[in-house]
Scaffold this active site. Structure first.
Site, PDB file in Angstrom:
ATOM      1  N   HIS A  76      -4.912   2.163   6.946  1.00  0.00           N
ATOM      2  CA  HIS A  76      -3.800   2.564   7.264  1.00  0.00           C
ATOM      3  C   HIS A  76      -3.299   3.770   6.233  1.00  0.00           C
ATOM      4  CE1 HIS A  76       0.781   1.981   7.955  1.00  0.00           C
ATOM      5  NE2 HIS A  76       0.855   2.767   6.749  1.00  0.00           N
ATOM      6  N   GLU A  77      -3.667   3.452   5.070  1.00  0.00           N
ATOM      7  CA  GLU A  77      -3.457   4.603   4.064  1.00  0.00           C
ATOM      8  C   GLU A  77      -4.029   5.748   4.168  1.00  0.00           C
ATOM      9  OE1 GLU A  77      -0.672   4.030   2.405  1.00  0.00           O
ATOM     10  OE2 GLU A  77      -0.551   2.015   2.694  1.00  0.00           O
ATOM     11  N   HIS A 107      -2.645   8.248   6.270  1.00  0.00           N
ATOM     12  CA  HIS A 107      -1.878   9.118   5.487  1.00  0.00           C
ATOM     13  C   HIS A 107      -2.210  10.418   4.946  1.00  0.00           C
ATOM     14  CE1 HIS A 107       1.987   6.752   5.967  1.00  0.00           C
ATOM     15  NE2 HIS A 107       1.413   5.626   5.421  1.00  0.00           N
ATOM     16  N   CYS A 165       5.290   0.278   7.740  1.00  0.00           N
ATOM     17  CA  CYS A 165       5.014   1.311   6.577  1.00  0.00           C
ATOM     18  C   CYS A 165       6.305   1.724   5.685  1.00  0.00           C
ATOM     19  CB  CYS A 165       4.673   2.463   7.243  1.00  0.00           C
ATOM     20  SG  CYS A 165       4.036   4.237   6.364  1.00  0.00           S
ATOM     21  N   LEU A 166       5.972   1.864   4.590  1.00  0.00           N
ATOM     22  CA  LEU A 166       7.409   1.945   3.675  1.00  0.00           C
ATOM     23  C   LEU A 166       8.020   3.250   4.135  1.00  0.00           C
ATOM     24  CD1 LEU A 166       6.130   1.197   0.301  1.00  0.00           C
ATOM     25  CD2 LEU A 166       7.639   0.059   1.441  1.00  0.00           C
ATOM     26  N   GLY A 216       0.789  -1.142   0.009  1.00  0.00           N
ATOM     27  CA  GLY A 216       0.073  -0.012  -0.136  1.00  0.00           C
ATOM     28  C   GLY A 216       0.709   1.291  -0.043  1.00  0.00           C
ATOM     29  N   GLN A 218       3.393   9.910   0.565  1.00  0.00           N
ATOM     30  CA  GLN A 218       4.710   9.077   0.726  1.00  0.00           C
ATOM     31  C   GLN A 218       5.765   9.300  -0.442  1.00  0.00           C
ATOM     32  OE1 GLN A 218       2.384   5.235   1.961  1.00  0.00           O
ATOM     33  NE2 GLN A 218       4.223   5.206   3.068  1.00  0.00           N
TER      34      GLN A 218
END
Ligand code: QAP
Ligand code: CO
Length: 175
Positions: free
Chosen positions: A137-138, A141, A95-96, A45, A50
């Site tokens: 989660h996304e 952001h 998370c990236l 994701g 990001q």
């Protein structure tokens, strides 16, 4: 084009993303670049912020039963809104933008989401399992919220300590 992932503690990750009004080639280019960046970084994701774009766009690519990731199951969400929730679930999230750290986070178990696709068509999706967790989660952001912001005081302290130590090790290995 593979883009650079913005990593914690970069302030941009705290920005609130803006609604998308133009479903044009520029948006499509961004979504394509996000996909390349996510897959190239072993992610499932990714939100636009990001990669430094404060726009309400996110992509999801949940692996299937054989743990295979396929572009056929790619979901692109523009301007998503959660309209219904039920249940509670916990998952060890990563998370990236917070590489190499994973911690349990509580989420809604089931959600209904209204969103637009890359052409501006309205869609509704009911999600459970990992997809439901990934969407939440996304979507955080888009509000400038990271999963580490949801940890208890003591777990957040543990994170800050571990993360600082990791950053030091990274610097040393480069010098
Ligand atoms: C968000 O996360 C998510 O630390 C997507 O070294 C998290 O793709 C959705 C990743 C939990 C559902 C459940 C993290 C890759 C990828 C790392 C990701 C790393 C390499 C995270
Ligand atoms: Co994330």
């Amino acid at each position: 084009m593979k883009l650079t992932i913005v990593e914690y503690p970069d302030k941009r990750l705290k920005e609130k993303s803006k609604s998308i009004e133009k479903f044009d080639k520029e948006l499509h280019k961004l979504l394509d670049a996000m996909y390349e960046t996510m897959v190239g970084s072993n992610g499932i994701g990714l939100a636009a912020i990001q990669v430094g774009h404060a726009k309400r766009a996110l992509i999801l690519n949940i692996p299937d039963e054989d743990d295979e990731q396929s572009i056929d199951t790619l979901i692109e969400m523009i301007n998503p809104i959660i309209t219904q929730t039920s249940g509670v679930t916990t998952y060890q999230e990563g998370c990236l933008s917070v590489p190499s750290f994973y911690e349990d986070v509580e989420r809604h178990e089931n959600i209904t989401v209204n969103y637009q696709d890359r052409d501006g068509n309205t869609k509704i999706i009911e999600a459970d399992g990992l997809l439901s967790i990934a969407i939440q989660h996304e979507m955080d952001h888009l509000e400038g919220i990271l999963f580490i912001d949801k940890l208890s005081y003591s777990r957040r302290k543990k994170f800050e300590k571990e993360y600082k130590r990791m950053q030091k090790e990274k610097k040393l290995s480069k010098s």
